[in-house]
Motif scaffolding. Sequence first.
Motif, PDB file in Angstrom:
ATOM      1  N   LEU A 279      40.771  34.087  49.993  1.00 20.89           N
ATOM      2  CA  LEU A 279      41.223  35.412  49.567  1.00 20.89           C
ATOM      3  C   LEU A 279      41.690  35.395  48.111  1.00 20.89           C
ATOM      4  O   LEU A 279      41.467  36.355  47.367  1.00 20.89           O
ATOM      5  N   ALA A 280      42.326  34.303  47.698  1.00 20.54           N
ATOM      6  CA  ALA A 280      42.709  34.178  46.292  1.00 20.54           C
ATOM      7  C   ALA A 280      41.478  34.183  45.400  1.00 20.54           C
ATOM      8  O   ALA A 280      41.461  34.811  44.329  1.00 20.54           O
ATOM      9  N   TRP A 281      40.429  33.500  45.827  1.00 21.83           N
ATOM     10  CA  TRP A 281      39.146  33.511  45.099  1.00 21.83           C
ATOM     11  C   TRP A 281      38.554  34.913  45.060  1.00 21.83           C
ATOM     12  O   TRP A 281      38.053  35.363  44.024  1.00 21.83           O
ATOM     13  N   LEU A 282      38.631  35.622  46.180  1.00 23.88           N
ATOM     14  CA  LEU A 282      38.057  36.964  46.258  1.00 23.88           C
ATOM     15  C   LEU A 282      38.741  37.919  45.280  1.00 23.88           C
ATOM     16  O   LEU A 282      38.098  38.812  44.716  1.00 23.88           O
ATOM     17  N   LEU A 283      40.036  37.744  45.077  1.00 17.77           N
ATOM     18  CA  LEU A 283      40.822  38.650  44.241  1.00 17.77           C
ATOM     19  C   LEU A 283      40.905  38.202  42.787  1.00 17.77           C
ATOM     20  O   LEU A 283      41.535  38.872  41.967  1.00 17.77           O
ATOM     21  N   ASP A 284      40.246  37.097  42.458  1.00 14.30           N
ATOM     22  CA  ASP A 284      40.363  36.511  41.125  1.00 14.30           C
ATOM     23  C   ASP A 284      39.205  36.951  40.226  1.00 14.30           C
ATOM     24  O   ASP A 284      38.110  37.268  40.701  1.00 14.30           O
ATOM     25  N   SER A 285      39.466  36.961  38.908  1.00 17.70           N
ATOM     26  CA  SER A 285      38.427  37.188  37.884  1.00 17.70           C
ATOM     27  C   SER A 285      37.671  38.492  38.122  1.00 17.70           C
ATOM     28  O   SER A 285      36.433  38.520  38.089  1.00 17.70           O
ATOM     29  N   VAL A 286      38.408  39.555  38.362  1.00 20.61           N
ATOM     30  CA  VAL A 286      37.811  40.859  38.654  1.00 20.61           C
ATOM     31  C   VAL A 286      37.661  41.651  37.360  1.00 20.61           C
ATOM     32  O   VAL A 286      38.610  41.767  36.580  1.00 20.61           O
ATOM     33  N   SER A 287      36.482  42.215  37.150  1.00 23.81           N
ATOM     34  CA  SER A 287      36.214  43.056  35.984  1.00 23.81           C
ATOM     35  C   SER A 287      36.048  44.504  36.430  1.00 23.81           C
ATOM     36  O   SER A 287      35.777  44.777  37.612  1.00 23.81           O
ATOM     37  N   PRO A 288      36.212  45.467  35.515  1.00 25.76           N
ATOM     38  CA  PRO A 288      36.005  46.872  35.869  1.00 25.76           C
ATOM     39  C   PRO A 288      34.641  47.084  36.515  1.00 25.76           C
ATOM     40  O   PRO A 288      33.623  46.568  36.048  1.00 25.76           O
ATOM     41  N   GLY A 289      34.634  47.840  37.618  1.00 25.02           N
ATOM     42  CA  GLY A 289      33.395  48.143  38.318  1.00 25.02           C
ATOM     43  C   GLY A 289      32.986  47.133  39.371  1.00 25.02           C
ATOM     44  O   GLY A 289      32.059  47.378  40.145  1.00 25.02           O
ATOM     45  N   ASP A 290      33.671  45.998  39.421  1.00 24.04           N
ATOM     46  CA  ASP A 290      33.336  44.986  40.433  1.00 24.04           C
ATOM     47  C   ASP A 290      33.636  45.507  41.830  1.00 24.04           C
ATOM     48  O   ASP A 290      34.544  46.318  42.033  1.00 24.04           O
ATOM     49  N   GLN A 291      32.879  44.978  42.801  1.00 23.37           N
ATOM     50  CA  GLN A 291      33.144  45.247  44.209  1.00 23.37           C
ATOM     51  C   GLN A 291      33.506  43.931  44.886  1.00 23.37           C
ATOM     52  O   GLN A 291      32.788  42.941  44.750  1.00 23.37           O
ATOM     53  N   ARG A 292      34.621  43.938  45.609  1.00 25.99           N
ATOM     54  CA  ARG A 292      35.044  42.771  46.373  1.00 25.99           C
ATOM     55  C   ARG A 292      35.240  43.218  47.826  1.00 25.99           C
ATOM     56  O   ARG A 292      35.926  44.211  48.087  1.00 25.99           O
ATOM     57  N   VAL A 293      34.642  42.458  48.750  1.00 23.36           N
ATOM     58  CA  VAL A 293      34.643  42.853  50.164  1.00 23.36           C
ATOM     59  C   VAL A 293      35.104  41.683  51.023  1.00 23.36           C
ATOM     60  O   VAL A 293      34.627  40.549  50.871  1.00 23.36           O
ATOM     61  N   PHE A 294      36.035  41.959  51.935  1.00 22.45           N
ATOM     62  CA  PHE A 294      36.481  41.001  52.938  1.00 22.45           C
ATOM     63  C   PHE A 294      36.119  41.545  54.308  1.00 22.45           C
ATOM     64  O   PHE A 294      36.552  42.632  54.697  1.00 22.45           O
ATOM     65  N   PHE A 295      35.307  40.789  55.056  1.00 23.47           N
ATOM     66  CA  PHE A 295      34.973  41.147  56.434  1.00 23.47           C
ATOM     67  C   PHE A 295      35.548  40.095  57.363  1.00 23.47           C
ATOM     68  O   PHE A 295      35.408  38.888  57.135  1.00 23.47           O
ATOM     69  N   PHE A 296      36.180  40.565  58.447  1.00 24.39           N
ATOM     70  CA  PHE A 296      36.750  39.656  59.445  1.00 24.39           C
ATOM     71  C   PHE A 296      36.356  40.097  60.838  1.00 24.39           C
ATOM     72  O   PHE A 296      36.564  41.254  61.221  1.00 24.39           O
TER      73      PHE A 296
END
Length: 277
Positions: free
Chosen positions: A61-78
């Motif tokens: 989750l730390a990786w998922l929330l890291d190095s985010v730029s404008p317009g990026d999409q980050r998705v967590f599915f569980f």
Amino acid sequence: MNRALVVGIGDYGRLMQPLPGCANDRSGWSELLRGALGLGGGELRVRADAEATKLTLLNDLAWLLDSVSPGDQRVFFFAGHGARLRRRDPVTGIADDVIDETIVAHPGASGDHESFMLFDADLAAMIDQSGFPQSARLTLILDSCHSGGMMRKILLDGEDMPLPRCLIIPEEEVALSRSWLAQPTVRAFGSLDRAQTQVQRVILAAARAEQPAWDDRMPNGLRHGVFSYHALNALAAQPAISFRELVDTVAPQIAARFPQVPTLLGDSSRFPNRMFN
């Protein structure tokens, strides 16, 4: 750069509470998100069963929330068990007056329940402290129960039956949760009040807070989460579908067999928008 974390826990090891549909959900969402978000090999992490420990998922989750730029999409599915539990003070052992919702990681070889729970408050704090920009999009898709722990159906050898994705909590924990108040205060998953939330996100929950999410054999002959099966079919048929359209599409299909209502939470301004592009 888009990223996705896909987790499906069907084998809960020593807990002996299997969810056989999670493997197919994991595969289906991995394939869909890889195509929908244009993910390369290093932009998609998939965790299954014993590798999906709490520590591993926190690092992911730390990786998922890291190095985010404008317009990026980050998705967590569980896909896996959900639960509700009163947390205990680590020093005094006294249980909190507020019940927290959790998703349940793989338990490993030992440890009490809290050692393999990802609590809503902790996940919310992690997101809010990440510096995730408002111009990027964060989506959490949770195919698990938010009611947690009160169901008593199990998968018996040779049986093929619907299963609730709710961790069965030992009786002493159930009694503790019930004893202090007939209608306990429950923290909403992810602390979604706009006044308290620094990072907006959309949470697509497979069921309402008081409901189980079901795992069953579906018309394709395979086990799935009931929500994931219908959601993946809807996305395959309409890749440009919005969050609201997806819920409106799958809700009556699910209701035909199960008392389960998929729910949207969080940033309502995104509900009419395309889910992935």
